[in-house]
Design a protein around this motif. Structure first.
Motif, PDB file in Angstrom:
ATOM      1  N   ARG A  54      -0.637  -4.980  -9.880  1.00 52.53           N
ATOM      2  CA  ARG A  54      -0.943  -6.086  -8.989  1.00 52.53           C
ATOM      3  C   ARG A  54      -0.277  -7.345  -9.531  1.00 52.53           C
ATOM      4  O   ARG A  54       0.090  -7.396 -10.708  1.00 52.53           O
ATOM      5  CB  ARG A  54      -2.453  -6.286  -8.829  1.00 52.53           C
ATOM      6  CG  ARG A  54      -3.224  -6.608 -10.082  1.00 52.53           C
ATOM      7  CD  ARG A  54      -4.734  -6.622  -9.809  1.00 52.53           C
ATOM      8  NE  ARG A  54      -5.516  -6.844 -11.012  1.00 52.53           N
ATOM      9  CZ  ARG A  54      -5.931  -8.027 -11.440  1.00 52.53           C
ATOM     10  NH1 ARG A  54      -5.620  -9.126 -10.735  1.00 52.53           N
ATOM     11  NH2 ARG A  54      -6.641  -8.155 -12.537  1.00 52.53           N
ATOM     12  N   ASP A  69       0.865  -1.166   0.000  1.00 51.83           N
ATOM     13  CA  ASP A  69       0.000   0.000   0.000  1.00 51.83           C
ATOM     14  C   ASP A  69       0.912   1.230   0.000  1.00 51.83           C
ATOM     15  O   ASP A  69       1.710   1.405   0.926  1.00 51.83           O
ATOM     16  CB  ASP A  69      -0.883  -0.007   1.248  1.00 51.83           C
ATOM     17  CG  ASP A  69      -1.876   1.145   1.272  1.00 51.83           C
ATOM     18  OD1 ASP A  69      -1.464   2.293   1.030  1.00 51.83           O
ATOM     19  OD2 ASP A  69      -3.054   0.895   1.571  1.00 51.83           O
ATOM     20  N   LEU A 115       0.657  -6.075   0.651  1.00 50.14           N
ATOM     21  CA  LEU A 115      -0.690  -6.460   0.247  1.00 50.14           C
ATOM     22  C   LEU A 115      -0.672  -7.884  -0.299  1.00 50.14           C
ATOM     23  O   LEU A 115       0.332  -8.324  -0.854  1.00 50.14           O
ATOM     24  CB  LEU A 115      -1.216  -5.501  -0.827  1.00 50.14           C
ATOM     25  CG  LEU A 115      -1.418  -4.046  -0.402  1.00 50.14           C
ATOM     26  CD1 LEU A 115      -1.788  -3.179  -1.595  1.00 50.14           C
ATOM     27  CD2 LEU A 115      -2.484  -3.935   0.684  1.00 50.14           C
ATOM     28  N   GLU A 160       2.352  -1.062   4.000  1.00 48.98           N
ATOM     29  CA  GLU A 160       2.169  -2.447   4.423  1.00 48.98           C
ATOM     30  C   GLU A 160       2.029  -3.360   3.201  1.00 48.98           C
ATOM     31  O   GLU A 160       1.430  -2.977   2.199  1.00 48.98           O
ATOM     32  CB  GLU A 160       0.922  -2.579   5.300  1.00 48.98           C
ATOM     33  CG  GLU A 160       1.078  -1.963   6.675  1.00 48.98           C
ATOM     34  CD  GLU A 160       2.188  -2.614   7.490  1.00 48.98           C
ATOM     35  OE1 GLU A 160       2.249  -3.856   7.517  1.00 48.98           O
ATOM     36  OE2 GLU A 160       2.991  -1.869   8.078  1.00 48.98           O
ATOM     37  N   GLU A 179       0.473   4.183   0.750  1.00 51.07           N
ATOM     38  CA  GLU A 179       0.244   5.120   1.846  1.00 51.07           C
ATOM     39  C   GLU A 179       0.701   4.528   3.185  1.00 51.07           C
ATOM     40  O   GLU A 179       1.447   5.160   3.932  1.00 51.07           O
ATOM     41  CB  GLU A 179      -1.241   5.494   1.916  1.00 51.07           C
ATOM     42  CG  GLU A 179      -1.778   6.138   0.634  1.00 51.07           C
ATOM     43  CD  GLU A 179      -1.123   7.465   0.320  1.00 51.07           C
ATOM     44  OE1 GLU A 179      -0.601   8.114   1.248  1.00 51.07           O
ATOM     45  OE2 GLU A 179      -1.147   7.863  -0.866  1.00 51.07           O
ATOM     46  N   THR A 180       0.278   3.298   3.482  1.00 45.09           N
ATOM     47  CA  THR A 180       0.630   2.678   4.771  1.00 45.09           C
ATOM     48  C   THR A 180       1.954   1.935   4.704  1.00 45.09           C
ATOM     49  O   THR A 180       2.551   1.641   5.738  1.00 45.09           O
ATOM     50  CB  THR A 180      -0.462   1.686   5.198  1.00 45.09           C
ATOM     51  OG1 THR A 180      -0.470   0.565   4.299  1.00 45.09           O
ATOM     52  CG2 THR A 180      -1.829   2.351   5.198  1.00 45.09           C
ATOM     53  N   GLU A 218      -4.076  -7.932  -4.962  1.00 48.91           N
ATOM     54  CA  GLU A 218      -4.445  -6.572  -4.569  1.00 48.91           C
ATOM     55  C   GLU A 218      -3.608  -5.559  -5.347  1.00 48.91           C
ATOM     56  O   GLU A 218      -2.450  -5.795  -5.672  1.00 48.91           O
ATOM     57  CB  GLU A 218      -4.229  -6.378  -3.073  1.00 48.91           C
ATOM     58  CG  GLU A 218      -5.173  -7.182  -2.196  1.00 48.91           C
ATOM     59  CD  GLU A 218      -6.598  -6.673  -2.285  1.00 48.91           C
ATOM     60  OE1 GLU A 218      -6.801  -5.455  -2.213  1.00 48.91           O
ATOM     61  OE2 GLU A 218      -7.506  -7.519  -2.437  1.00 48.91           O
ATOM     62  N   THR A 219      -4.197  -4.396  -5.633  1.00 49.73           N
ATOM     63  CA  THR A 219      -3.510  -3.348  -6.379  1.00 49.73           C
ATOM     64  C   THR A 219      -2.735  -2.441  -5.436  1.00 49.73           C
ATOM     65  O   THR A 219      -3.252  -1.992  -4.412  1.00 49.73           O
ATOM     66  CB  THR A 219      -4.522  -2.513  -7.183  1.00 49.73           C
ATOM     67  OG1 THR A 219      -5.172  -3.365  -8.126  1.00 49.73           O
ATOM     68  CG2 THR A 219      -3.829  -1.384  -7.933  1.00 49.73           C
ATOM     69  N   GLY A 220      -1.498  -2.169  -5.783  1.00 51.14           N
ATOM     70  CA  GLY A 220      -0.655  -1.286  -4.979  1.00 51.14           C
ATOM     71  C   GLY A 220       0.638  -0.988  -5.713  1.00 51.14           C
ATOM     72  O   GLY A 220       0.719  -1.103  -6.942  1.00 51.14           O
ATOM     73  N   GLU A 221       1.660  -0.599  -4.957  1.00 56.94           N
ATOM     74  CA  GLU A 221       2.943  -0.233  -5.539  1.00 56.94           C
ATOM     75  C   GLU A 221       3.871  -1.446  -5.595  1.00 56.94           C
ATOM     76  O   GLU A 221       3.990  -2.199  -4.635  1.00 56.94           O
ATOM     77  CB  GLU A 221       3.602   0.878  -4.717  1.00 56.94           C
ATOM     78  CG  GLU A 221       4.958   1.324  -5.261  1.00 56.94           C
ATOM     79  CD  GLU A 221       5.631   2.388  -4.415  1.00 56.94           C
ATOM     80  OE1 GLU A 221       6.843   2.615  -4.591  1.00 56.94           O
ATOM     81  OE2 GLU A 221       4.944   2.983  -3.547  1.00 56.94           O
ATOM     82  N   TYR A 227       2.877   5.726  -9.692  1.00 59.56           N
ATOM     83  CA  TYR A 227       2.296   6.526  -8.608  1.00 59.56           C
ATOM     84  C   TYR A 227       2.762   7.978  -8.741  1.00 59.56           C
ATOM     85  O   TYR A 227       1.998   8.920  -8.486  1.00 59.56           O
ATOM     86  CB  TYR A 227       2.747   5.932  -7.271  1.00 59.56           C
ATOM     87  CG  TYR A 227       2.065   6.526  -6.065  1.00 59.56           C
ATOM     88  CD1 TYR A 227       0.720   6.284  -5.812  1.00 59.56           C
ATOM     89  CD2 TYR A 227       2.771   7.326  -5.171  1.00 59.56           C
ATOM     90  CE1 TYR A 227       0.101   6.822  -4.697  1.00 59.56           C
ATOM     91  CE2 TYR A 227       2.158   7.867  -4.057  1.00 59.56           C
ATOM     92  CZ  TYR A 227       0.822   7.606  -3.819  1.00 59.56           C
ATOM     93  OH  TYR A 227       0.216   8.145  -2.729  1.00 59.56           O
TER      94      TYR A 227
END
Length: 429
Positions: free
Chosen positions: A304, A267, A274, A272, A269-270, A278-281, A326
Motif C-alpha cells: 500500500r 485491486d 484503489l 480498479e 482481481e477487479t 488501501e492494500t493491493g497490487e 501476489y
C-alpha cells in the motif's frame, strides 16, 4: 549530481512534474514501440487523452508476459545501435525478461541509486562492499554505479566465495555492505564459523534488496552484523534497484521516487485503482525511461502507499512492503499464505536458526505445506528435542497464520544457503 531538494518538493510540485513527464513517456511509447501503439489503439486511448496523471487509469496494463512475447528487443523504443547496455532476468520460468538502457537512462539510474543510498545513510567516502551479483542481473552494476555517483569507494566483490567475502570484510574494513538479505545472513553465519565477529568490524550500514524480507529478519541482521539494515526496491523491467528506498531515519516504507515513476495501487482481481492507504497490487509507469518505457506495469507486489510526512523530511510517497508478491501467494486448505508470513513466525523463535524452506506437496486432492527449519548448533539435537521443537513451531504457525503444516527440524547447515536470491519455496506438486 545528488540533489536533496528534489526529495522535498511539495505534493503539488511532484504532481506537476509527473503530469509533464507522463505525457512525454506515453508519446515515446506510442510513437516508437509497436506493441504499445497496438495496445493503446485496442483500448481506444492515445497520449492526447491524458489531461492529468489520474487519467492513466484508462490506459492498458503491461505484464511480464508481454515482455517475453516481444523477446528479445521488440519493447525497445530506440534502435539497438543507440543503446548503451542490455540487462536480463534469469529466465528460470521461461524466456528471460530483456531490458535496455540509453546513456541517459544509465545516468538517471546511477543518480537514483545515489539518491537512495544517501537516504539510507551512506555517505561520500564510504568504502562499500558490493556482494550483489554482477552480470545480466541489475543488482550488482546498479549498486556499483550508484555508489560511485555518490562518491563512495566500491569493492566489486559480487556474489559467492563467502569465506573470501568475510576475509575482505575483515581486512578492508568497509563501512557498507550491499547484498540480498538472505546472503547477508549467510555471510554472518560463515563469519561466525571462521571466528570473525562482523559486529565488531567497521561495517555500519547494510543496503539489502532483490527479495522480500521481514522485519524479524531485519532485526536478526541488525544484531548479528552490528549494522542498521535498510531496504532498497527495484525491478529490472522498470529500471533496476533504486526505484524506491527506505530512509535510515524512519525505516518505515520505501520512498518511491515520484519524479521518475508514477505509482498506483490496484485491486488485483477487479484491476480498479484503489485510494491511498488501501492494500493491493503495485503498478508502476516510468516517466523518464528513454530506451524502454513501461506503461502501467503490474509488479505483482502486494503493498500500500502512504503520503503522510516522513520524519526524514522527504515528501515522496512511501511504499509499504507487506506480505510479498501476489504470484508468491500459496493457498493452503483455503488459507492465503505468503512466504514472508512464515518467515515472520520462524525468525527469532527460541532455539531456531534463521534458515528455513517451504515445501508444497499434494495431500490427496488438496495442496499442503511443509516447513523445514534448523536447530541452533548449541541446542540439543536428539530426536526428542527436535520433535518437541517441531510441535512448538507447528503450533506457532497454526495460531498466527491459521494454517496447519508439517514441520521438520533439521541439523545446523542442512537448509541450502543463498549466494544471491534465496529459494524459499520448493514446489513438489
Amino acid at each position: 549530481m545528488y540533489d536533496r531538494a528534489v526529495e522535498t518538493m511539495s505534493r503539488r510540485q511532484i504532481a506537476d512534474v509527473q503530469a509533464e513527464r507522463l505525457r512525454w513517456s506515453l508519446n515515446n511509447a506510442y510513437e516508437n514501440v509497436p506493441y504499445y501503439r497496438a495496445a493503446f489503439d485496442k483500448a481506444g486511448v492515445s497520449p492526447s487523452d491524458l489531461k492529468t496523471a489520474a487519467d492513466i487509469r484508462h490506459f492498458p496494463f503491461t505484464l511480464k508476459t508481454d515482455l517475453r512475447d516481444n523477446y528479445p528487443f521488440n519493447m525497445f523504443s530506440v534502435p539497438l545501435e543507440q543503446m548503451a547496455r542490455v540487462h536480463a532476468s534469469s529466465g528460470t520460468t521461461g524466456k528471460p525478461t530483456v531490458v535496455g538502457y540509453t546513456m541517459g537512462d544509465l545516468k538517471r539510474w546511477s543518480e537514483l541509486m545515489a539518491r537512495s543510498m544517501a537516504g539510507a545513510g551512506i555517505r561520500p567516502g564510504d568504502l562499500l562492499h558490493n556482494a550483489y551479483g554482477y552480470g545480466l542481473f541489475t543488482g550488482g552494476l546498479g549498486a556499483h554505479y550508484g555508489a560511485e555517483q555518490l562518491g563512495c569507494v566500491v569493492v566489486p566483490v559480487s556474489g559467492g566465495g563467502t569465506e573470501r567475502q568475510v576475509t575482505l570484510l575483515k581486512d578492508f574494513g568497509p563501512t557498507v555492505l550491499c547484498s540480498t538479505p538472505s546472503y547477508a545472513l549467510n555471510i554472518a553465519e560463515v563469519a561466525e564459523g571462521m571466528g570473525v565477529n562482523i559486529a565488531e568490524l567497521p561495517v555500519r550500514r547494510g543496503l539489502f534488496g532483490a527479495e522480500p524480507w521481514s522485519n524479524e529478519l531485519r532485526s536478526e541482521l541488525d544484531i548479528r552484523l552490528g549494522i542498521k539494515s535498510v531496504d532498497v526496491y527495484g525491478l529490472s523491467e522498470i529500471m533496476g534497484p533504486g526505484v524506491a528506498c527506505e530512509c535510515d531515519t524512519a525505516r518505515n516504507g520505501l520512498h518511491g521516487w515520484e519524479d521518475h515513476f508514477l505509482f498506483e495501487i490496484i485491486d488485483p482481481e477487479t484491476l480498479e485503482p484503489l485510494p491511498m492507504g488501501e492494500t493491493g497490487e503495485l503498478v508502476i509507469t516510468t516517466l523518464t525511461k528513454e530506451a524502454m518505457p513501461m506503461v502501467r506495469y503490474r509488479t505483482r507486489d502486494i503493498t500500500r502507499l502512504m503520503d503522510e510526512p516522513c520524519a526524514c523530511g522527504r515528501t515522496h510517497v512511501r511504499i509499504l512492503r507487506l506480505d510479498g508478491r501476489y504470484d508468491d501467494m500459496m493457498i493452503i486448505r483455503g488459507v492465503n499464505v505468503y512466504p514472508s508470513q512464515v518467515e515472520s513466525v520462524l525468525v527469532g523463535l527460541d532455539g531456531l536458526a534463521p534458515h528455513y524452506q517451504i515445501r508444497l506437496f499434494k495431500d490427496g486432492p488438496l495442496d499442503a505445506m511443509a516447513v523445514d527449519v534448523e536447530m541452533l548448533p548449541d541446542r540439543a539435537q536428539g530426536f526428542d528435542a527436535r520433535s518437541a521443537k517441531a510441535t512448538d513451531v507447528r503450533h506457532h504457525i497454526k495460531s498466527i497464520i491459521g494454517v496447519s503444516c508439517t514441520v521438520t527440524v533439521k541439523s545446523p547447515g542442512e537448509i541450502p544457503r543463498s549466494e544471491g536470491k534465496a529459494v524459499r519455496v520448493v514446489d513438489e506438486r
